[in-house]
Design a protein around this motif. Structure first.
Motif, PDB file in Angstrom:
ATOM      1  N   LYS A  90     -53.377 -77.421  20.446  1.00 13.24           N
ATOM      2  CA  LYS A  90     -54.652 -76.697  20.313  1.00 13.24           C
ATOM      3  C   LYS A  90     -54.255 -75.487  19.658  1.00 13.24           C
ATOM      4  CE  LYS A  90     -58.536 -74.984  22.622  1.00 13.24           C
ATOM      5  NZ  LYS A  90     -58.404 -73.598  22.300  1.00 13.24           N
ATOM      6  N   GLN A  91     -53.109 -74.782  20.245  1.00 12.55           N
ATOM      7  CA  GLN A  91     -52.523 -73.625  19.805  1.00 12.55           C
ATOM      8  C   GLN A  91     -52.288 -73.712  18.335  1.00 12.55           C
ATOM      9  OE1 GLN A  91     -49.479 -71.987  22.195  1.00 12.55           O
ATOM     10  NE2 GLN A  91     -49.030 -70.467  20.676  1.00 12.55           N
ATOM     11  N   TYR A  92     -51.706 -74.765  17.978  1.00 13.12           N
ATOM     12  CA  TYR A  92     -51.070 -74.781  16.454  1.00 13.12           C
ATOM     13  C   TYR A  92     -52.452 -74.787  15.483  1.00 13.12           C
ATOM     14  CZ  TYR A  92     -49.117 -76.798  12.343  1.00 13.12           C
ATOM     15  OH  TYR A  92     -48.681 -76.772  11.022  1.00 13.12           O
ATOM     16  N   ILE A  93     -53.310 -75.836  16.032  1.00 14.44           N
ATOM     17  CA  ILE A  93     -54.610 -75.805  15.229  1.00 14.44           C
ATOM     18  C   ILE A  93     -55.225 -74.579  15.209  1.00 14.44           C
ATOM     19  CG2 ILE A  93     -56.790 -77.008  14.983  1.00 14.44           C
ATOM     20  CD1 ILE A  93     -55.501 -79.473  16.271  1.00 14.44           C
ATOM     21  N   ASP A  94     -55.519 -73.776  16.412  1.00 16.70           N
ATOM     22  CA  ASP A  94     -56.218 -72.702  16.447  1.00 16.70           C
ATOM     23  C   ASP A  94     -55.357 -71.475  15.550  1.00 16.70           C
ATOM     24  OD1 ASP A  94     -58.271 -72.994  18.276  1.00 16.70           O
ATOM     25  OD2 ASP A  94     -57.177 -72.616  19.848  1.00 16.70           O
ATOM     26  N   GLU A  95     -54.094 -71.623  15.176  1.00 15.02           N
ATOM     27  CA  GLU A  95     -53.358 -70.535  14.580  1.00 15.02           C
ATOM     28  C   GLU A  95     -53.517 -71.038  12.982  1.00 15.02           C
ATOM     29  OE1 GLU A  95     -49.701 -70.856  16.213  1.00 15.02           O
ATOM     30  OE2 GLU A  95     -50.239 -69.182  17.956  1.00 15.02           O
ATOM     31  N   ASN A  96     -53.879 -72.283  12.502  1.00 14.86           N
ATOM     32  CA  ASN A  96     -53.608 -72.812  11.290  1.00 14.86           C
ATOM     33  C   ASN A  96     -55.015 -73.436  10.869  1.00 14.86           C
ATOM     34  OD1 ASN A  96     -50.535 -72.394  10.694  1.00 14.86           O
ATOM     35  ND2 ASN A  96     -50.653 -73.127  12.854  1.00 14.86           N
ATOM     36  N   TYR A  97     -56.209 -73.529  11.484  1.00 18.86           N
ATOM     37  CA  TYR A  97     -56.981 -74.195  11.196  1.00 18.86           C
ATOM     38  C   TYR A  97     -57.927 -74.180   9.641  1.00 18.86           C
ATOM     39  CZ  TYR A  97     -60.329 -70.364  12.023  1.00 18.86           C
ATOM     40  OH  TYR A  97     -60.783 -69.109  12.470  1.00 18.86           O
TER      41      TYR A  97
END
Length: 292
Positions: free
Chosen positions: A184-191
């Motif tokens: 989730k953190q990775y997606i939040d940072e790169n969505y």
């Protein structure tokens, strides 16, 4: 006759006695309370929400909450959140708070991160609702002193919530940092980037199938649904807060084809981007006029 003496001195809960500011106030009623608010965050302040009527599912940070009348929701600065009405429209008030420094907390945080961000106030929340109603009325009517009145009403509202939280806020159960949170953190940072299930799984070193199953268990969304939700939430914010064209907003949230963006927005929000701007922004602009 009942008379109370008010102490002449007190210890402020605000750092160095500096008072926060009201940045916006909003009243969502039955006309637009059926619209979902996709995942988004506020980078400039905190937000306080009071639900008057209806039920919803709110994702705040990494957790999902079932909410209803009398609930107060706390959004600290930078915390992603969304809302989905359930079984009918939601009616609620909300206000944005900036320049907030409570003792012992980071700037623009109302609650510490180890406290649940939902207070189930029930009938005890009627006073919060009354203050919100006065706040909206003051801002809506305008006048020479509207901004100052609204600011102190917001402070009264905030203090009432903080006082109630002393005896009723629930600690958030400590949880280890999991792979689901990492995804989730990775997606939040790169969505806003050109993410695919394959590219995410390759970056994190796990299989696409395992990634998808784990993320769905944690959030209720597939990874690609969550990316769309974040993009739609950012688009809603841009439609409300900027004068950018729909084509420009589509580009800003990662879509080169504005027609495809329009279709996705209508599917997920229930209105086209242009309709959403007309329905929501008229009220937002009217209420925001005197909060600056």
């Amino acid at each position: 006759m009942i008379q109370y003496q008010v102490p002449g001195t007190w210890e402020s809960c605000f750092l160095d006695g500096r008072l926060p500011r009201l940045s916006r106030v909003c009243h969502i009623d039955g006309d637009n309370g059926w619209l979902p608010r996709a995942m988004h965050l506020h980078g400039d302040g905190a937000e306080l929400v009071y639900i008057m009527d209806g039920h919803g599912i709110h994702m705040i940070g990494d957790n999902v909450y079932h909410t209803g009348p009398g609930d107060v929701l706390i959004y600290n600065v930078g915390v992603p959140h969304d809302e989905r009405p359930q079984g009918g429209p939601l009616r609620y008030f909300c206000c944005g708070i900036t320049s907030l420094r409570l003792k012992g907390l980071a700037e623009n945080c109302i609650f510490p991160p180890d406290v649940e961000p939902v207070l189930h106030m029930g009938e005890d929340g009627e006073g919060v609702g009354a203050l919100f109603s006065m706040l909206q009325e003051t801002v809506g009517q305008g006048g020479q002193y509207a901004s100052e009145q609204a600011r102190f009403l917001m402070i009264s509202l905030l203090l009432r919530v903080l006082e109630y939280a002393k005896g009723h806020a629930e600690p958030r159960a400590a949880a280890p940092y999991t792979l689901g949170q990492r995804i989730k953190q990775y997606i939040d940072e790169n969505y806003l980037q050109n993410l695919t299930l394959t590219s995410i799984s390759e970056h994190l070193g796990i299989s696409p199938y395992y990634l998808g199953r784990l993320f769905k268990e944690k959030t209720g969304y597939s990874p690609m649904q969550y990316i769309i939700n974040r993009r739609m939430g950012e688009a809603q914010t841009l439609l409300i807060t900027t004068q950018d064209s729909v084509t420009r907003i589509a580009e800003r949230v990662g879509y080169d084809n504005p027609n495809y963006f329009n279709l996705l927005f209508k599917k997920n929000i229930g209105l086209t981007p242009g309709q959403y701007r007309r329905v929501v922004c008229a009220q937002e602009e009217r209420l925001a006029k005197y909060t600056k």
